[in-house]
Design a protein around this motif. Structure first.
Motif, PDB file in Angstrom:
ATOM      1  N   PRO A 114       0.817  -1.228   0.000  1.00 27.33           N
ATOM      2  CA  PRO A 114       0.000   0.000   0.000  1.00 27.33           C
ATOM      3  C   PRO A 114       0.844   1.268   0.000  1.00 27.33           C
ATOM      4  CG  PRO A 114      -0.920  -1.613   1.519  1.00 27.33           C
ATOM      5  CD  PRO A 114       0.421  -2.155   1.081  1.00 27.33           C
ATOM      6  N   THR A 170      -6.534   4.666  -5.935  1.00 29.06           N
ATOM      7  CA  THR A 170      -7.603   3.669  -5.886  1.00 29.06           C
ATOM      8  C   THR A 170      -8.193   3.383  -7.261  1.00 29.06           C
ATOM      9  OG1 THR A 170      -9.128   5.457  -5.316  1.00 29.06           O
ATOM     10  CG2 THR A 170      -8.263   4.125  -3.496  1.00 29.06           C
ATOM     11  N   LEU A 219     -10.949  -2.170  -4.058  1.00 26.96           N
ATOM     12  CA  LEU A 219     -10.871  -1.462  -2.786  1.00 26.96           C
ATOM     13  C   LEU A 219     -12.172  -0.754  -2.437  1.00 26.96           C
ATOM     14  CD1 LEU A 219      -7.292   0.135  -2.943  1.00 26.96           C
ATOM     15  CD2 LEU A 219      -8.013  -1.932  -1.758  1.00 26.96           C
ATOM     16  N   TYR A 272     -10.314  -3.707   2.805  1.00 25.31           N
ATOM     17  CA  TYR A 272      -8.937  -3.362   3.173  1.00 25.31           C
ATOM     18  C   TYR A 272      -8.923  -2.252   4.212  1.00 25.31           C
ATOM     19  CZ  TYR A 272      -4.597  -0.783   3.142  1.00 25.31           C
ATOM     20  OH  TYR A 272      -3.488  -0.107   3.549  1.00 25.31           O
ATOM     21  N   TYR A 295      -5.314  -5.661  -0.018  1.00 26.04           N
ATOM     22  CA  TYR A 295      -5.050  -4.449  -0.813  1.00 26.04           C
ATOM     23  C   TYR A 295      -4.878  -4.791  -2.287  1.00 26.04           C
ATOM     24  CZ  TYR A 295      -3.347   0.165  -2.030  1.00 26.04           C
ATOM     25  OH  TYR A 295      -3.214   1.411  -2.597  1.00 26.04           O
TER      26      TYR A 295
END
Length: 367
Positions: free
Chosen positions: A180, A244, A250, A255, A307
C-alpha cells in the motif's frame, strides 16, 4: 506452544535481505563467493575485505564481484537463517559485513554520465541492501545515482525529486506488507512527472504487483534494472490519478476496515489464544511480546493481500513461515488457531474469509 504464536520465530524481516547473483554472468565468481561465505560465516570482516580485494586484483569485474559474489553470499545468508543454521545475530553480522565490503569496490565519477537515477526503499522498508546493490550497479555503469537508503517517507522522496530532477526513480520493496505504501509512492512520484521502476520480492517474482500498482517498469534484480535503463529512457507517466483507480476492488472497503482494526484484531486474537491455550498464561513477558508480534505479522500480510486482492501474498507468507517453523521443529499447524480466531472476527468480510480459507487449506496436510 513455544512462546510464540504457538510457534513463529523472529527473523531478518521474515525474508532474506540480500540479492541473488546470476549464474550466467558469474561462472568465475563461485570460488570467490565460497571464500566470502567462509569469512562472513565466522564474522571476519578483515578476511571478507581481503576476499573482495583479491577477487578484483585477480581480474574479476567489479559488477560480478558485487552481484555474483557479495549478493550471492547475502542470498545464502537469508537461506541459512530460514533453515535455522544461522542465528539472527549471525545474520545481522553477516549482512553488516557484506554491506561494508561493497565499499571496497572502485568508485569514480563518470566522464559522461548517462543520467541521474534516484534509488530508494519504500517507506517502512528496512531491507536496504537490495537497493544498494542496484545503486552500485548503476554507478558502475556510468549513472549518477542518489541512493536514499531504507525507509524513505514518500513526502521526502518527492522533495528530493523536485530538488534533483532525476530521469527515473528505482523503488525497492522486499516485504509485501509495504505494497500500500509502495502504491502511494509510485503514484506520487509519477504525479511529479518522474517514471518509476519497481523491484524486489514485494512486487512478486514476475512483477505482477508492480504492474498492478501502475509502475512504469519492473526489474527482478540489479543487473536487469541496469539493463532496462541502458536500453532507453522510461516513458514519462500519464497525468496524475487517484491510486484507488488502479484497484477497483478497494471500493468494498474491506482493506480499509481491516487495516483500521488491525490493533484490535491482534489484541483480541492474543486474548482468545490465552483462553484456548492455558499454557500461554505462563509465558514470560518476552514470549508474550513475541507472540503478539507474530499475530501482527499474520494480520499485516492478510491486510496486504486484501489491498492487492491476491491470495498468493497471504499464502506465500504462510508457506514460508511454515518452512521456517518446520526447520525449528515446530509444527506448521500451530498457525491454524490464529487463522481460526481471525476468521471468527472477520466473518462479515468475504474477501478476508476467502484468504483465511486459502491459508488454512495451504497449511492443512492432505491425505
Amino acid at each position: 506452544m513455544t512462546g510464540h504464536l504457538p510457534g513463529l520465530d523472529e527473523g531478518p524481516g521474515r525474508r532474506g535481505a540480500g540479492g541473488r547473483g546470476s549464474a550466467a554472468h558469474g561462472g568465475g565468481a563461485a570460488p570467490w563467493a565460497d571464500k566470502l561465505w567462509a569469512a562472513v560465516r565466522v564474522a571476519d570482516e578483515y578476511a571478507a575485505v581481503d576476499v573482495v580485494t583479491d577477487a578484483l586484483a585477480d581480474g574479476l569485474e567489479p559488477e560480478s564481484v558485487l552481484l555474483d559474489v557479495i549478493a550471492a553470499v547475502q542470498h545464502r545468508v537469508g537461506a541459512e537463517w530460514a533453515a535455522n543454521r544461522m542465528s539472527v545475530a549471525d545474520e545481522h553480522a553477516a549482512t553488516a559485513i557484506n554491506d561494508r565490503v561493497i565499499a571496497v569496490l572502485p568508485t569514480r565519477r563518470p566522464a559522461n554520465s548517462r543520467g541521474r537515477i534516484t534509488v530508494a526503499c519504500v517507506d517502512q522498508e528496512w531491507h536496504a541492501l537490495p537497493a544498494r546493490l542496484v545503486s552500485e550497479t548503476l554507478r558502475l555503469r556510468g549513472w549518477h545515482v542518489d541512493y536514499l537508503g531504507a525507509q524513505v517517507p514518500t513526502a521526502h522522496l518527492i522533495g528530493h525529486i523536485h530538488r534533483t530532477g532525476p530521469d527515473a526513480v528505482c523503488l525497492s520493496g522486499s516485504l509485501p506488507t509495504r505494497l500500500p505504501l509502495a502504491h502511494s509512492a509510485i503514484t506520487a512520484v509519477q504525479a511529479a512527472g518522474t517514471p518509476v521502476m519497481a523491484g524486489g520480492p514485494a512486487f512478486g517474482a514476475d512483477g505482477r504487483y508492480a504492474r498492478l500498482l501502475g509502475a512504469d517498469a519492473w526489474a527482478p534484480d540489479a543487473r536487469a534494472a541496469a539493463d532496462r535503463l541502458a536500453a532507453g529512457p522510461l516513458s514519462r507517466p500519464t497525468p496524475a490519478h487517484q491510486a484507488t483507480d488502479d484497484l477497483p476492488h478497494l471500493l468494498d472497503q474491506e482493506y480499509t476496515l481491516v487495516a483500521k482494526s488491525s490493533t484490535r484484531l491482534v489484541r483480541d486474537t492474543f486474548r482468545s489464544l490465552e483462553e484456548r491455550f492455558p499454557a500461554m498464561r505462563d509465558y514470560s513477558d518476552e514470549q508474550r511480546e513475541h507472540t503478539a508480534e507474530d499475530i501482527a505479522h499474520v494480520v499485516s500480510f492478510l491486510t496486504a493481500a486484501l489491498y492487492v486482492d491476491a491470495d498468493d501474498v497471504f499464502i506465500g507468507f504462510l508457506a514460508w513461515t511454515a518452512e521456517v517453523l518446520t526447520a525449528r521443529d515446530v509444527p506448521a499447524r500451530s498457525l491454524l488457531p490464529c487463522l481460526d480466531l481471525l476468521q471468527e472476527q472477520l466473518h462479515d468480510f468475504p474477501r478476508a474469509c476467502r484468504l483465511l480459507d486459502a491459508g488454512r487449506s495451504a497449511l492443512t496436510p492432505r491425505p
